[in-house]
Design an enzyme around this catalytic site. Structure first.
Site, PDB file in Angstrom:
ATOM      1  N   ASP A  67       0.831  -1.209  -0.039  1.00  0.00           N
ATOM      2  CA  ASP A  67      -0.118   0.039   0.028  1.00  0.00           C
ATOM      3  C   ASP A  67       0.838   1.304  -0.045  1.00  0.00           C
ATOM      4  O   ASP A  67       2.075   1.216   0.241  1.00  0.00           O
ATOM      5  CB  ASP A  67      -0.935  -0.047   1.248  1.00  0.00           C
ATOM      6  N   GLU A 140      -9.560  -2.211   5.459  1.00  0.00           N
ATOM      7  CA  GLU A 140     -10.112  -1.907   6.816  1.00  0.00           C
ATOM      8  C   GLU A 140     -11.467  -2.711   7.039  1.00  0.00           C
ATOM      9  O   GLU A 140     -11.961  -3.334   5.953  1.00  0.00           O
ATOM     10  CB  GLU A 140     -10.665  -0.537   6.668  1.00  0.00           C
TER      11      GLU A 140
END
Ligand code: PGA
Length: 239
Positions: A67, A140
């Site tokens: 990421d 998430e």
């Protein structure tokens, strides 16, 4: 799912370094999936030491990071590019063209990253940390699992956890581009490292809880080759 609990954080992280070094030793042109955060630092230190001693060679290794923040310049010392340069890339003989981090902020940017991973032959070993909320990469807790690389809006929990690297929580970017759960599950082997008491609940739910996108790492229960390495604190609820 296999897990090993170590006496201290350093040993747990170094054990991840051992597994990556073994992969490099067995296959000199391996594709490594790499992670940022405080947890993997000792693993990178070990890899740099073994490289300096001539034990492992990165000349044919290709890397894909999990990421990167959206809207942060690569030159910014808080970017994940800069983190990787500081801890690994500038210290070993990785060729710049073999280093990949996701970038951009559109669906097409995510698709391009997925294609690059696929064209490289897929990730041989994926290193992961875990968030206190069970996130992996920037996946998430959500109502469904994501598949490919995508742009995410960070949760308050993650912004607060990452604020320690910035002057204040206000400066933490609100978005990131992250490999999806599908990318992580497609890696041939996954090594997740978790240290410290704040991760104990996430580790417990990952290994013993139901498989749910509310705890993204719990999907790893279905991975055919997943190794979880913890220190005593992070593994405390397992015994
Ligand atoms: P940390 O981050 O290693 O800095 O705790 C891990 C993560 O949030 O994935």
């Amino acid at each position: 799912m296999e897990y090993h609990i170590y006496e201290n954080a350093r040993s747990a992280c170094e054990a991840a370094g051992v597994l990556i070094a073994a992969q490099i030793t067995r296959k000199g042109d391996s594709i490594l999936g790499l992670a940022t955060g405080s947890t993997p630092i000792p693993a990178y230190e070990m890899l740099v030491q073994w490289y300096n001693r001539g034990v492992i060679d990165f000349g044919r290794i290709r890397t894909f990071n999990l990421d990167e923040y959206v809207g942060i310049d690569y030159a910014n010392p808080l970017s994940y590019h800069a983190f990787m340069n500081e801890h690994l890339f500038s210290k070993v003989n990785l060729r710049p063209e073999n280093i990949h981090l996701p970038s951009g902020c559109t669906a097409a940017d995510g698709e391009a990253y997925d294609r690059a991973i696929h064209e490289a032959g897929g990730i041989d070993i994926q290193l992961l940390g875990i968030g206190r909320n069970g996130h992996i990469g920037f996946n998430e807790p959500a109502d469904s699992f994501t598949y490919g690389t995508h742009v995410v809006t960070l949760t308050e929990n993650t912004i607060e956890a990452n604020a320690r690297f910035f002057k204040s929580a206000d400066e933490v970017p609100r978005q990131a581009i992250s490999m999806g759960i599908g990318n992580i599950m497609a890696a041939k082997c996954v090594v997740l490292v978790a240290t410290g008491a704040a991760k104990a609940e996430a580790v417990f739910k990952t290994i013993r809880g139901p498989i749910t996108p509310k705890v993204p790492a719990s999907i790893l229960q279905l991975h055919p080759c997943c190794v979880i390495l913890t220190d005593r604190e992070a593994g405390a609820l397992l015994s």
